[in-house]
Scaffold this motif. Sequence first.
Motif, PDB file in Angstrom:
ATOM      1  N   THR A   1     -61.686  48.026 -38.626  1.00  0.00           N
ATOM      2  CA  THR A   1     -61.259  48.890 -39.727  1.00  0.00           C
ATOM      3  C   THR A   1     -62.401  49.771 -40.209  1.00  0.00           C
ATOM      4  OG1 THR A   1     -59.594  47.290 -40.444  1.00  0.00           O
ATOM      5  CG2 THR A   1     -60.297  48.929 -42.052  1.00  0.00           C
ATOM      6  N   GLY A   2     -63.562  49.188 -40.399  1.00  0.00           N
ATOM      7  CA  GLY A   2     -64.710  49.970 -40.864  1.00  0.00           C
ATOM      8  C   GLY A   2     -65.090  51.052 -39.881  1.00  0.00           C
ATOM      9  N   THR A   3     -65.100  50.701 -38.604  1.00  0.00           N
ATOM     10  CA  THR A   3     -65.422  51.693 -37.567  1.00  0.00           C
ATOM     11  C   THR A   3     -64.401  52.816 -37.560  1.00  0.00           C
ATOM     12  OG1 THR A   3     -66.474  50.010 -36.183  1.00  0.00           O
ATOM     13  CG2 THR A   3     -65.759  52.033 -35.089  1.00  0.00           C
ATOM     14  N   ASN A   4     -63.119  52.473 -37.622  1.00  0.00           N
ATOM     15  CA  ASN A   4     -62.070  53.490 -37.602  1.00  0.00           C
ATOM     16  C   ASN A   4     -62.159  54.428 -38.803  1.00  0.00           C
ATOM     17  OD1 ASN A   4     -60.880  52.710 -35.198  1.00  0.00           O
ATOM     18  ND2 ASN A   4     -59.462  51.292 -36.164  1.00  0.00           N
ATOM     19  N   MET A   5     -62.339  53.862 -39.983  1.00  0.00           N
ATOM     20  CA  MET A   5     -62.409  54.706 -41.172  1.00  0.00           C
ATOM     21  C   MET A   5     -63.668  55.552 -41.166  1.00  0.00           C
ATOM     22  SD  MET A   5     -60.883  52.147 -44.120  1.00  0.00           S
ATOM     23  CE  MET A   5     -60.628  53.467 -45.318  1.00  0.00           C
ATOM     24  N   SER A   6     -64.786  54.972 -40.720  1.00  0.00           N
ATOM     25  CA  SER A   6     -66.035  55.714 -40.656  1.00  0.00           C
ATOM     26  C   SER A   6     -65.928  56.890 -39.685  1.00  0.00           C
ATOM     27  CB  SER A   6     -67.171  54.795 -40.236  1.00  0.00           C
ATOM     28  OG  SER A   6     -68.349  55.526 -40.007  1.00  0.00           O
ATOM     29  N   MET A   7     -65.395  56.631 -38.493  1.00  0.00           N
ATOM     30  CA  MET A   7     -65.288  57.695 -37.493  1.00  0.00           C
ATOM     31  C   MET A   7     -64.291  58.771 -37.922  1.00  0.00           C
ATOM     32  SD  MET A   7     -65.653  55.637 -33.891  1.00  0.00           S
ATOM     33  CE  MET A   7     -66.138  57.100 -32.948  1.00  0.00           C
ATOM     34  N   THR A   8     -63.266  58.365 -38.671  1.00  0.00           N
ATOM     35  CA  THR A   8     -62.298  59.335 -39.196  1.00  0.00           C
ATOM     36  C   THR A   8     -62.973  60.294 -40.171  1.00  0.00           C
ATOM     37  OG1 THR A   8     -60.434  57.804 -38.946  1.00  0.00           O
ATOM     38  CG2 THR A   8     -60.175  59.597 -40.532  1.00  0.00           C
ATOM     39  N   ILE A   9     -63.692  59.731 -41.139  1.00  0.00           N
ATOM     40  CA  ILE A   9     -64.303  60.584 -42.154  1.00  0.00           C
ATOM     41  C   ILE A   9     -65.498  61.345 -41.584  1.00  0.00           C
ATOM     42  CG2 ILE A   9     -65.903  58.875 -43.121  1.00  0.00           C
ATOM     43  CD1 ILE A   9     -65.181  59.952 -45.904  1.00  0.00           C
ATOM     44  N   MET A  10     -66.206  60.764 -40.614  1.00  0.00           N
ATOM     45  CA  MET A  10     -67.346  61.460 -40.017  1.00  0.00           C
ATOM     46  C   MET A  10     -66.902  62.666 -39.200  1.00  0.00           C
ATOM     47  SD  MET A  10     -70.013  60.004 -41.188  1.00  0.00           S
ATOM     48  CE  MET A  10     -71.426  60.376 -40.143  1.00  0.00           C
ATOM     49  N   SER A  11     -65.690  62.600 -38.658  1.00  0.00           N
ATOM     50  CA  SER A  11     -65.150  63.750 -37.944  1.00  0.00           C
ATOM     51  C   SER A  11     -64.997  64.937 -38.888  1.00  0.00           C
ATOM     52  CB  SER A  11     -63.789  63.380 -37.334  1.00  0.00           C
ATOM     53  OG  SER A  11     -63.169  64.502 -36.733  1.00  0.00           O
ATOM     54  N   ALA A  12     -64.542  64.649 -40.101  1.00  0.00           N
ATOM     55  CA  ALA A  12     -64.432  65.709 -41.111  1.00  0.00           C
ATOM     56  C   ALA A  12     -65.797  66.081 -41.666  1.00  0.00           C
ATOM     57  CB  ALA A  12     -63.506  65.250 -42.235  1.00  0.00           C
ATOM     58  N   ALA A  13     -66.667  65.080 -41.825  1.00  0.00           N
ATOM     59  CA  ALA A  13     -67.990  65.339 -42.398  1.00  0.00           C
ATOM     60  C   ALA A  13     -68.803  66.293 -41.545  1.00  0.00           C
ATOM     61  CB  ALA A  13     -68.748  64.017 -42.576  1.00  0.00           C
ATOM     62  N   LYS A  14     -68.606  66.216 -40.229  1.00  0.00           N
ATOM     63  CA  LYS A  14     -69.307  67.142 -39.335  1.00  0.00           C
ATOM     64  C   LYS A  14     -68.981  68.587 -39.708  1.00  0.00           C
ATOM     65  CE  LYS A  14     -69.194  68.982 -34.693  1.00  0.00           C
ATOM     66  NZ  LYS A  14     -68.392  69.060 -33.450  1.00  0.00           N
ATOM     67  N   GLU A  15     -67.697  68.862 -39.923  1.00  0.00           N
ATOM     68  CA  GLU A  15     -67.278  70.226 -40.265  1.00  0.00           C
ATOM     69  C   GLU A  15     -67.698  70.590 -41.686  1.00  0.00           C
ATOM     70  OE1 GLU A  15     -63.248  71.172 -39.283  1.00  0.00           O
ATOM     71  OE2 GLU A  15     -63.186  69.747 -37.616  1.00  0.00           O
ATOM     72  N   VAL A  16     -67.553  69.653 -42.601  1.00  0.00           N
ATOM     73  CA  VAL A  16     -67.912  69.923 -43.995  1.00  0.00           C
ATOM     74  C   VAL A  16     -69.407  70.197 -44.123  1.00  0.00           C
ATOM     75  CG1 VAL A  16     -68.091  68.872 -46.293  1.00  0.00           C
ATOM     76  CG2 VAL A  16     -65.992  68.610 -44.955  1.00  0.00           C
ATOM     77  N   GLY A  17     -70.218  69.451 -43.390  1.00  0.00           N
ATOM     78  CA  GLY A  17     -71.660  69.610 -43.472  1.00  0.00           C
ATOM     79  C   GLY A  17     -72.160  70.931 -42.915  1.00  0.00           C
ATOM     80  N   GLN A  18     -71.363  71.570 -42.067  1.00  0.00           N
ATOM     81  CA  GLN A  18     -71.773  72.837 -41.450  1.00  0.00           C
ATOM     82  C   GLN A  18     -71.438  74.062 -42.300  1.00  0.00           C
ATOM     83  OE1 GLN A  18     -69.852  72.632 -37.622  1.00  0.00           O
ATOM     84  NE2 GLN A  18     -71.511  71.410 -36.704  1.00  0.00           N
ATOM     85  N   ILE A  19     -70.702  73.862 -43.392  1.00  0.00           N
ATOM     86  CA  ILE A  19     -70.338  74.985 -44.259  1.00  0.00           C
ATOM     87  C   ILE A  19     -71.529  75.330 -45.152  1.00  0.00           C
ATOM     88  CG2 ILE A  19     -68.780  75.778 -46.082  1.00  0.00           C
ATOM     89  CD1 ILE A  19     -66.684  73.851 -44.995  1.00  0.00           C
ATOM     90  N   GLU A  20     -72.101  76.500 -44.953  1.00  0.00           N
ATOM     91  CA  GLU A  20     -73.302  76.884 -45.695  1.00  0.00           C
ATOM     92  C   GLU A  20     -72.991  77.368 -47.106  1.00  0.00           C
ATOM     93  OE1 GLU A  20     -75.570  79.684 -43.474  1.00  0.00           O
ATOM     94  OE2 GLU A  20     -75.918  78.327 -41.784  1.00  0.00           O
ATOM     95  N   LYS A  21     -71.907  78.105 -47.265  1.00  0.00           N
ATOM     96  CA  LYS A  21     -71.516  78.596 -48.581  1.00  0.00           C
ATOM     97  C   LYS A  21     -70.108  78.104 -48.880  1.00  0.00           C
ATOM     98  CE  LYS A  21     -74.420  82.740 -48.353  1.00  0.00           C
ATOM     99  NZ  LYS A  21     -74.451  84.227 -48.423  1.00  0.00           N
ATOM    100  N   PRO A  22     -70.004  76.895 -49.360  1.00  0.00           N
ATOM    101  CA  PRO A  22     -68.684  76.291 -49.534  1.00  0.00           C
ATOM    102  C   PRO A  22     -67.824  76.984 -50.582  1.00  0.00           C
ATOM    103  CG  PRO A  22     -70.378  74.942 -50.564  1.00  0.00           C
ATOM    104  CD  PRO A  22     -71.094  76.003 -49.799  1.00  0.00           C
TER     105      PRO A  22
END
Length: 559
Positions: free
Chosen positions: A42-63
């Motif tokens: 469960t922890g791995t699944n939830m972590s990988m789910t949110i990290m998939s979004a975090a990759k895109e969110v972290g790349q936004i320079e001017k949110p």
Amino acid sequence: MVIKTIDANMLQKMFLSGASRIESKKEWINELNVFPVPDGDTGTNMSMTIMSAAKEVGQIEKPAMDTLARAISQGALRGARGNSGVILSQLFRGFTREIKDVEIIDSDILTLALQKAAETAYKAVMKPKEGTILTVAKGMADKALEVFEETDDLAEGLEKIIEYGDYVLSQTPELLPVLKQAGVVDSGGQGLMEVVKGAYEGLLGKEVDLTIQPASPARTAIPGQKIDTADIKFGYCTEFIVMLEKPYDQETEKDFKKYLSSIGDSIVCVHDEDIVKVHVHTNDPGLAIQKGLSYGSLTSMKIDNMREEHHEKLIKDAQNVAKAQAEADARMEEAADEPNKPVGFVSVSVGEGLNEIFKGLGVDYVIEGGQTMNPSTEDVLKGIEKVHADTVFVFPNNKNIILAAEQARDLTEDKKVIVVPSVTIPQGITAIINYIEGMSDEENGEHMRQEMEHVRSGQVTYAVRDTVIDDIQISEGDIMGLGDSGILAVGKDIKETTVDLIGHMIDEDSELISVYYGSDVSEEEAEELAGEVEEKYPELEVELQPGGQPVYYYIVSVE
């Protein structure tokens, strides 16, 4: 500190802080698995789910709020793994629907967003079950309605919402008896609380690394891999027996266990008359051995380097995965220029032998994954895309993959996708065998579902901790036979437990027993088992095939 609004910059920071927190807590959440099997994920699944979004969110320079909402929703939706990950992605989907058109989030918007998040997640699950992540999400959403009637301070309000979320989580064992018996809270609910607590820390000013790395996709993931070698906290599995030469009472045993806990984990310390059996994972086996010697002489000593074994297994499994994936991609490339055929098949599988079985049955694309590494929605989407057919049947072969497969179906626009809800490998094999040309897609889907109901499935693995389930006492290291409805057999020997499991699965209507042996079982051992089963049940046909699956010594079906 009074905080009345959240802008896009702060929301970005909060989201990444939430992702960072659950990433750091994933292994702990995995251990909340009700069944003591070595694939709590469960922890791995939830972590990988949110990290998939975090990759895109972290790349936004001017949110901006709309771009953040899109990145969070789409990233989590496509990266969702397992039931917990899919539900988490739906929570984000509902939340972002309420914030995407605003410039700032105040208490009113936050309340609506939390309500929408819970509502969307509940709708995504066909039969919502209370005592799960859904209950925790709804509890916090309802608390928000109450709290923000009294204050517009987001920091104060979130603190109270989190406090109430923890309370709801603590009550999940009262709603799900299986949690209470196992002595754990719901792992998905715990994962959600870690995300929310991380976001709250971001709101209060915790520094967050915005350059979050992407999670590895399942197609290159290694079956059986849950943690990197560097994440193995204690590197040596140390076992020995103390032949007691000094007095050893309950207080002595308590002190011994306390010492072992100070130098390692995964501790088993069992006293039986004049011997003590010891098992501990530690970075210094010598310390455990020296302590054992203080009570008597030692025998049956065994020390294994878990990092080395893990590393060797990863290399071997990675080679197998790469080979299988290259072959699948080559076949897909050859078929790329051909016109679409009427029907194609995508199946989730793990283990070289099982992969070959599915391919032999006509599966066009095999997605590597299963119990130990649930494929994401994106992985299923890629599989569907690779198959050049007007209708694609998808066989998840695991209850924790069905929601991701259904989410992939809903995101597919150019093909008809039918998800056959197979929850085990044997069910998937039976379903595919019962596909009938000439029937409509819908008729075939229903026919396969009906045929799956005639299959009993079993799996044999080992326990990773002491627990009690269904009034059955289970100790770490025990061999367990898992059936469709729970634990059917527990023992110390793999073969004996498997035979016991099969005995609980057959009835007067049984005709065929199929046995698929895993990567940790030799052909000779498997043949010996099959021979004993044939001798015990001479009226039944017994089929033995190499599955190559990790973690599970045997997968068994009875029809």
